[in-house]
Write a protein that holds these residues in place. Structure first.
Motif, PDB file in Angstrom:
ATOM      1  N   GLU A 100      80.137   9.316  58.610  1.00  0.00           N
ATOM      2  CA  GLU A 100      81.517   8.909  58.334  1.00  0.00           C
ATOM      3  C   GLU A 100      82.512   9.878  58.958  1.00  0.00           C
ATOM      4  O   GLU A 100      83.546   9.457  59.479  1.00  0.00           O
ATOM      5  CB  GLU A 100      81.751   8.823  56.825  1.00  0.00           C
TER       6      GLU A 100
ATOM      7  N   ALA B  81      82.699   9.142  62.649  1.00  0.00           N
ATOM      8  CA  ALA B  81      83.465   7.921  62.882  1.00  0.00           C
ATOM      9  C   ALA B  81      84.963   8.187  62.702  1.00  0.00           C
ATOM     10  O   ALA B  81      85.784   7.709  63.497  1.00  0.00           O
ATOM     11  CB  ALA B  81      83.013   6.828  61.927  1.00  0.00           C
ATOM     12  N   ARG B  82      85.315   8.975  61.705  1.00  0.00           N
ATOM     13  CA  ARG B  82      86.715   9.326  61.455  1.00  0.00           C
ATOM     14  C   ARG B  82      87.279  10.122  62.612  1.00  0.00           C
ATOM     15  O   ARG B  82      88.396   9.886  63.067  1.00  0.00           O
ATOM     16  CB  ARG B  82      86.813  10.138  60.163  1.00  0.00           C
TER      17      ARG B  82
ATOM     18  N   THR C 259      86.230  10.129  65.691  1.00  0.00           N
ATOM     19  CA  THR C 259      86.297   9.262  66.874  1.00  0.00           C
ATOM     20  C   THR C 259      87.524   8.381  66.837  1.00  0.00           C
ATOM     21  O   THR C 259      88.189   8.171  67.843  1.00  0.00           O
ATOM     22  CB  THR C 259      85.024   8.391  66.964  1.00  0.00           C
ATOM     23  N   ARG C 260      87.849   7.856  65.652  1.00  0.00           N
ATOM     24  CA  ARG C 260      89.024   6.976  65.508  1.00  0.00           C
ATOM     25  C   ARG C 260      90.317   7.727  65.718  1.00  0.00           C
ATOM     26  O   ARG C 260      91.284   7.190  66.239  1.00  0.00           O
ATOM     27  CB  ARG C 260      89.060   6.359  64.109  1.00  0.00           C
ATOM     28  N   THR C 261      90.385   9.001  65.316  1.00  0.00           N
ATOM     29  CA  THR C 261      91.640   9.734  65.378  1.00  0.00           C
ATOM     30  C   THR C 261      91.815  10.546  66.654  1.00  0.00           C
ATOM     31  O   THR C 261      92.857  11.119  66.870  1.00  0.00           O
ATOM     32  CB  THR C 261      91.770  10.685  64.160  1.00  0.00           C
TER      33      THR C 261
ATOM     34  N   THR D 237      93.226   9.140  73.118  1.00  0.00           N
ATOM     35  CA  THR D 237      92.566   8.553  74.286  1.00  0.00           C
ATOM     36  C   THR D 237      93.477   8.541  75.477  1.00  0.00           C
ATOM     37  O   THR D 237      94.626   8.623  75.426  1.00  0.00           O
ATOM     38  CB  THR D 237      92.101   7.107  74.005  1.00  0.00           C
TER      39      THR D 237
END
Length: 73
Positions: free
Chosen positions: A62, A65-66, A68-70, A73
């Motif tokens: 988790e 994943a957190r 990676t999302r934040t 890019t």
């Protein structure tokens, strides 16, 4: 007498790396136990949590994943 180690882990809330002079680095997890209020959660050494490797793996997944999302890019 029941210690916190006798209680089942409900969730892992956070992780920290501990560094001290002349002692090898190690990880600690902030653990909430079932049946105890959140304010009684405690930092536990990773090697003390050998019974809940699945919960540690879930927490790490988790967190990844957190992150990676934040990430920008």
């Amino acid at each position: 007498m029941t210690t916190s180690f006798d209680k089942e882990v409900d969730s892992i809330e956070a992780k920290r790396k501990v560094r001290r002079m002349q002692i090898p680095r190690y990880a600690e997890y902030f653990v909430k136990r079932k049946g105890l209020p959140t304010f009684e959660a405690s930092w536990e050494k990773e090697k003390s949590l050998w019974r809940c490797k699945d919960k540690i793996a879930k927490f790490e997944q988790e967190e990844l994943a957190r992150a990676t999302r934040t990430s920008p890019t």
